[in-house]
Design a protein around this motif. Structure first.
Motif, PDB file in Angstrom:
ATOM      1  N   UNK A   1       0.824  -1.210   0.000  1.00 39.56           N
ATOM      2  CA  UNK A   1       0.000   0.000   0.000  1.00 39.56           C
ATOM      3  C   UNK A   1       0.856   1.257   0.000  1.00 39.56           C
ATOM      4  N   UNK A   2       1.959   1.228   0.727  1.00 38.53           N
ATOM      5  CA  UNK A   2       2.828   2.393   0.828  1.00 38.53           C
ATOM      6  C   UNK A   2       3.366   2.803  -0.536  1.00 38.53           C
ATOM      7  N   UNK A   3       3.722   1.826  -1.361  1.00 47.29           N
ATOM      8  CA  UNK A   3       4.241   2.141  -2.692  1.00 47.29           C
ATOM      9  C   UNK A   3       3.252   2.999  -3.483  1.00 47.29           C
ATOM     10  N   UNK A   4       1.968   2.606  -3.453  1.00 45.86           N
ATOM     11  CA  UNK A   4       0.958   3.359  -4.188  1.00 45.86           C
ATOM     12  C   UNK A   4       0.765   4.757  -3.653  1.00 45.86           C
ATOM     13  N   UNK A   5       0.754   4.916  -2.330  1.00 46.06           N
ATOM     14  CA  UNK A   5       0.572   6.235  -1.736  1.00 46.06           C
ATOM     15  C   UNK A   5       1.713   7.174  -2.104  1.00 46.06           C
ATOM     16  N   UNK A   6       2.951   6.681  -1.989  1.00 45.86           N
ATOM     17  CA  UNK A   6       4.098   7.527  -2.296  1.00 45.86           C
ATOM     18  C   UNK A   6       4.149   7.868  -3.780  1.00 45.86           C
ATOM     19  N   UNK A   7       3.657   6.957  -4.629  1.00 41.76           N
ATOM     20  CA  UNK A   7       3.597   7.252  -6.059  1.00 41.76           C
ATOM     21  C   UNK A   7       2.613   8.386  -6.329  1.00 41.76           C
ATOM     22  N   UNK A   8       1.473   8.380  -5.641  1.00 40.31           N
ATOM     23  CA  UNK A   8       0.523   9.480  -5.786  1.00 40.31           C
ATOM     24  C   UNK A   8       1.125  10.792  -5.308  1.00 40.31           C
TER      25      UNK A   8
ATOM     26  N   UNK B   1      13.689   2.668   2.422  1.00 32.15           N
ATOM     27  CA  UNK B   1      13.540   4.081   2.076  1.00 32.15           C
ATOM     28  C   UNK B   1      12.085   4.511   2.048  1.00 32.15           C
ATOM     29  N   UNK B   2      11.238   3.675   1.482  1.00 29.62           N
ATOM     30  CA  UNK B   2       9.819   4.006   1.428  1.00 29.62           C
ATOM     31  C   UNK B   2       9.194   3.981   2.828  1.00 29.62           C
TER      32      UNK B   2
ATOM     33  N   UNK C   1       7.330   7.068   4.554  1.00 26.05           N
ATOM     34  CA  UNK C   1       5.964   6.850   5.050  1.00 26.05           C
ATOM     35  C   UNK C   1       5.827   7.387   6.471  1.00 26.05           C
ATOM     36  N   UNK C   2       6.797   7.096   7.322  1.00 27.70           N
ATOM     37  CA  UNK C   2       6.754   7.565   8.700  1.00 27.70           C
ATOM     38  C   UNK C   2       7.023   9.060   8.793  1.00 27.70           C
ATOM     39  N   UNK C   3       7.930   9.566   7.974  1.00 29.68           N
ATOM     40  CA  UNK C   3       8.249  10.996   7.992  1.00 29.68           C
ATOM     41  C   UNK C   3       7.028  11.839   7.627  1.00 29.68           C
ATOM     42  N   UNK C   4       6.246  11.348   6.664  1.00 26.33           N
ATOM     43  CA  UNK C   4       5.061  12.082   6.215  1.00 26.33           C
ATOM     44  C   UNK C   4       3.836  11.825   7.090  1.00 26.33           C
ATOM     45  N   UNK C   5       3.995  11.013   8.126  1.00 21.46           N
ATOM     46  CA  UNK C   5       2.908  10.668   9.049  1.00 21.46           C
ATOM     47  C   UNK C   5       1.738   9.996   8.332  1.00 21.46           C
ATOM     48  N   UNK C   6       2.033   9.210   7.315  1.00 18.24           N
ATOM     49  CA  UNK C   6       0.990   8.490   6.600  1.00 18.24           C
ATOM     50  C   UNK C   6       0.421   7.343   7.432  1.00 18.24           C
TER      51      UNK C   6
END
Length: 366
Positions: free
Chosen positions: A122-129, A144-145, A149-154
């Motif tokens: 799921x993280x891959x798709x969110x970061x791609x968006x 890295x992803x 993910x944690x840095x952006x508080x996703x």
């Protein structure tokens, strides 16, 4: 930005767009997040929120949360993977997610659409968006992803490890966090969809449908949708019964009796609610129900405020009146009386033991 404890409110006009009962709650509260995701059309908010989400369902959520949502709906559902036939309900979304690099298949040319989605996938798709590419994660892509993910508080309000599978509740939190996040170029992601963040970094529900909402308009079987909307339908985004849809599906629903339309000229968005007999289908969602008012009832604790309405549909269903505007319309001071023909726009939800409850969010004198 930490978003705990921030409050926001939703107006009745904005809520009307998907028929979610109006309440003002803290936006970090799950109920408020659920309402925002429902308003945005990213996913249906009815059903079991503890149910696991499949890869096919997640592909659809990614598309619905992107600027390509209407384009994907109009794309031919040509099979891309051997285990995703063109007739699959998520075929177009899976095709788009694969072509955009939001999700990938497996060896042998399969996608495994019914397999449960993991947080790592799921993280891959969110970061791609959010406009991140493989080049942004040199070295160990997975680590890295995860760090980004944690840095952006996703992951706020989720608390799962990368290998764990996601529930519908997790996805509501995940996509709400996406709307609040910044893209790699520093833009608030929600602004790409025409929404805004409040000064506290929360999604402002008012910008999802804003105050330009027009309707309701009743479109009967023999009428044309084009005569009721002041912009080209070929450019519009459609929602049917609270979920992202297409013009063809709305027209098909109209052919079954009638639809009730709301629209927003600025965003070129159309919300349609289809006619349905209450004993025909089960499950949650929105519905338009037509009939003659045979009873208006009041609770014993408040004899001035009506609580339910009964129609001549021979089911004995009590349609709940919870919104103040709707309650006033059916009160002794309002315009609706026993004997009037009316269409009720209702949110339908499971009430246990196979029963369903109906909450009136709007009405039309017919």
């Amino acid at each position: 930005m930490n978003r705990y404890g921030v409050t926001a409110c939703v107006t009745a006009a904005a809520v009307l767009a998907v028929g979610i009962p109006f309440t003002a709650e803290a936006s970090s509260n799950y109920e408020m997040r659920r309402k925002v995701i429902g308003l945005s059309g990213i996913m249906s908010i009815s059903g079991d929120h503890n149910a696991m989400v499949t890869r096919g369902e997640y592909a659809q959520m990614l598309v619905n949360a992107s600027v390509w949502k209407q384009t994907a709906l109009q794309t031919s559902s040509t099979a891309v993977f051997s285990d995703v036939p063109a007739t699959d309900q998520h075929a177009s979304a899976i095709r788009t997610a694969a072509e955009k690099g939001w999700m990938s298949g497996y060896l042998g040319g399969v996608f495994r659409p019914d397999q449960q989605i993991t947080l790592q996938e799921a993280i891959r798709g969110l970061l791609a968006l959010l406009e991140y590419t493989d080049e942004d994660f040199a070295g160990n892509q997975i680590n890295g992803r995860w760090a980004q993910y944690n840095y952006l508080e996703l992951g706020e309000h989720i608390g799962k490890e990368p290998s764990e599978v996601l529930t519908r509740a997790d996805c509501i939190n995940l996509f709400y966090n996406l709307l609040c996040a910044e893209t790699s170029s520093g833009k608030d992601y929600c602004t790409l969809l025409g929404y805004e963040l409040s000064s506290d970094g929360e999604v402002n529900p008012l910008t999802i449908t804003d105050n330009e909402l027009k309707g309701p308009k009743v479109v009967k079987r023999t009428m044309s949708l084009d005569d009721f909307v002041p912009f080209s339908l070929s450019q519009a985004t459609f929602y049917l019964d609270g979920q992202i849809s297409t013009m063809e599906r709305v027209k098909q629903a109209k052919s079954n009796g009638f639809v009730v339309l709301y629209y927003n000229t600025n965003t070129k968005t159309v919300w349609a609610y289809s006619s349905l007999n209450v004993d025909q289908e089960t499950g949650g969602g929105m519905v338009a129900i037509k009939g003659e008012i045979t009873g208006i009832y009041y609770s014993s604790s408040n004899v001035m405020t009506p609580s339910t309405v009964i129609l001549d549909d021979d089911t004995g269903t009590q349609y709940q009146l919870k919104d103040a505007d709707v309650q006033f319309a059916f009160s002794i001071y309002g315009e609706m009386q026993v004997g009037d023909e009316v269409i009720l726009i209702c949110e339908k939800s499971a009430a246990g033991d196979g029963a369903e409850s109906y909450t009136v969010t709007d009405y039309i004198e017919y």
